[in-house]
Scaffold this active site. Structure first.
Site, PDB file in Angstrom:
ATOM      1  N   ASP A 105       0.112   2.015  -5.801  1.00  0.00           N
ATOM      2  CA  ASP A 105      -0.196   0.713  -5.211  1.00  0.00           C
ATOM      3  C   ASP A 105      -1.703   0.615  -4.941  1.00  0.00           C
ATOM      4  OD1 ASP A 105       2.535   0.322  -5.137  1.00  0.00           O
ATOM      5  OD2 ASP A 105       2.711   0.917  -3.032  1.00  0.00           O
TER       6      ASP A 105
HETATM    7  N1  URA Z   1       5.465   4.801  -3.464  1.00  0.00           N
HETATM    8  C1  URA Z   1       4.875   3.693  -2.973  1.00  0.00           C
HETATM    9  O1  URA Z   1       5.454   2.987  -2.157  1.00  0.00           O
HETATM   10  N2  URA Z   1       3.632   3.406  -3.385  1.00  0.00           N
HETATM   11  C2  URA Z   1       2.936   4.158  -4.260  1.00  0.00           C
HETATM   12  O2  URA Z   1       1.796   3.838  -4.580  1.00  0.00           O
HETATM   13  C3  URA Z   1       3.559   5.311  -4.768  1.00  0.00           C
HETATM   14  C4  URA Z   1       4.823   5.616  -4.354  1.00  0.00           C
END
Ligand code: URA
Length: 239
Positions: A105
C-alpha cells in the site's frame, strides 16, 4: 557455449531496433572485448564483453532489485499522480519492463522486489508456492491472544477467505510480526480491522528467505546477488 549474431544480441536488449543496431556497428560504435567490430553478423559468445559508444552492455537476462519503499510512494510502474517505486530506481539500474513483484500500500514501507522477470514474480507471489512475506506491524491497541488465534485459524474478511497466518507478539504490546503466504488487497489492515484494531504502521521486512537489507535507507535500492534471488525462493513448494 552457444554463439549468436552480434546485431541480434544487441537488438535483443530491447532498447533499439535491428536497423539502429546495424547502424551503430557500421559507424564503429560497437566493441567486443575492447575491439571495434564492424560486421553485424559477427558471432559472439555469452561471455563476450560488449560496449556501445563507450558504455558497457548489461547482458544478463533479468534484473532483480531490492527497494526499501518509503511511505507515500505507490507500487506501480507508472502513475499520473504519485511517485512510483520504479521511478525510484537509479538511472544506471533502469531497464525496460521493470515492475514491482507484488504491491505494498501507499502507506506501507519496506521490502519491494523490482524485476523484469514475470515468471519469477509469478513464482514467488502465487499463494500455492507458499513463499512467506513478513511484516512488522504497529496497532492502535495492544495485540491479544485472541488475534493470534484468529490469524492462525484463517480469517474471513469480507468475501475473502485468508489462509492461516502467523501473528507473533513483540516486546512492545502495540507491535507484532505477521507472516503471510499470500497478498490480498489491504490484507493485514483488513485482518486487524476485523479484530477491532487499526494498523498505524506497516513495514515488510522479509520475502521468502531474504530479509530487507538494514543498510538500505528509505528510497534506496540495490541489485540482488544470484544467491539472494535464490534465497527469496528458498522454501517454496512445487505447484
Ligand atoms: N497488507 C496490507 O494491508 N498492506 C500492505 O501493504 C501489505 C499487506
Amino acid at each position: 557455449m552457444e554463439q549468436q549474431r552480434l546485431d541480434k544480441v544487441l537488438a535483443g536488449q530491447g532498447t533499439s531496433s535491428r536497423r539502429e543496431v546495424k547502424e551503430w556497428i557500421r559507424k564503429g560504435l560497437v566493441k567486443v572485448n575492447g575491439q571495434v567490430v564492424r560486421a553485424a553478423d559477427a558471432k559472439i559468445l555469452p561471455t563476450d564483453r560488449l560496449e556501445v559508444n563507450g558504455r558497457p552492455v548489461d547482458r544478463r537476462e533479468h534484473l532483480y532489485l531490492m527497494l526499501n519503499k518509503p511511505l507515500g510512494v505507490v507500487s506501480a510502474s507508472r502513475d499520473d499522480r504519485d511517485t512510483t517505486v520504479v521511478e525510484l530506481v537509479p538511472e544506471e539500474l533502469r531497464r525496460k519492463n521493470l515492475f514491482p513483484a507484488g504491491r505494498l500500500d501507499k502507506d506501507t514501507s519496506g521490502f519491494v522486489l523490482i524485476t523484469d522477470d514475470g515468471a519469477f514474480a509469478h513464482d514467488i507471489l502465487s499463494p500455492r508456492r507458499h513463499v512467506e512475506k513478513e511484516y512488522l506491524v504497529r496497532l492502535d491497541r495492544p495485540l491479544t491472544q485472541e488475534m493470534v488465534r484468529r490469524f492462525a485459524e484463517g480469517m474471513t474478511i469480507g468475501e475473502d477467505k485468508c489462509r492461516p497466518a502467523r501473528l507473533l507478539p513483540e516486546a512492545d504490546p502495540l507491535e507484532g510480526r505477521v507472516i503471510l503466504q499470500e497478498g490480498m488487497y489491504h490484507q493485514i489492515r483488513r485482518m486487524f480491522a476485523a479484530c477491532g484494531a487499526t494498523v498505524t504502521a506497516l513495514k515488510r521486512i522479509r520475502m521468502g528467505g531474504l530479509p530487507l537489507d538494514p543498510t538500505l535507507r528509505p528510497g534506496e535500492c540495490r541489485e540482488l546477488t544470484p544467491g539472494e534471488v535464490e534465497q527469496i525462493k528458498a522454501g517454496r513448494r512445487p505447484e
